[in-house]
Design a protein around this motif. Structure first.
Motif: not given
Length: 127
Positions: A93-107
C-alpha cells in the motif's frame, strides 16, 4: 455545471487520469515493488512483466469505473497460497501511495484509492 461539480461527479477512473494515467501509475507501482526490499522477491519472479503491467492497468481501469474488461484472476485467487503478511500488505500500500504521488495524483484521490485497496485486505493477507 461548475468545475467543482464536474470534478465531484467524475469517476475515480477520470480522477486517476483515465487509461494513460492509470498505465503510468501501474508502471510506477511495479517499479516501486521491485525496489521494495520487503516484497521485491515476489515480484522479481514474475516471468511476463508486460502482461502483469497490462493486468494491473486493466484491473485499476475497470475497478475505478472505466471502460474495458479485466481478464486476470480475482484478488483472492491471485494471492491464495502466497501467505502474504500484514507487513507486506501495508508495504505494498505504501508503494501504491508513493506511485500515486509520483504521478501527480492529488491527496484526496490518493486517500480514496487507499480506502479501496485497504478493503481488499481479506482477499490478500494470509489466504
Amino acid at each position: 455545471m461548475s468545475e467543482t461539480n464536474t470534478t465531484t461527479a467524475s469517476t475515480l477512473y477520470d480522477r486517476l487520469g483515465r487509461r494513460d494515467g492509470i498505465a503510468r501509475i501501474a508502471r510506477e507501482l511495479i517499479k516501486n515493488h521491485l525496489a521494495n526490499p520487503l516484497v521485491k522477491t515476489r515480484f522479481a519472479q514474475i516471468q511476463d512483466m508486460d502482461q502483469t503491467e497490462r493486468n494491473v492497468t486493466d484491473f485499476f481501469c475497470v475497478g475505478s469505473g472505466g471502460p474495458g474488461s479485466y481478464a486476470g484472476k480475482d484478488m483472492l485467487n491471485t494471492h491464495r497460497g502466497m501467505n502474504i503478511s500484514e507487513q507486506e500488505f501495508v508495504s505494498v500500500l505504501d508503494d501504491a501511495m508513493a506511485a500515486l504521488e509520483t504521478c501527480g495524483v492529488e491527496a484526496p484521490v490518493r486517500h480514496e484509492v487507499l480506502g479501496v485497496l485497504w478493503s481488499m485486505k481479506a482477499e490478500v493477507v494470509r489466504v
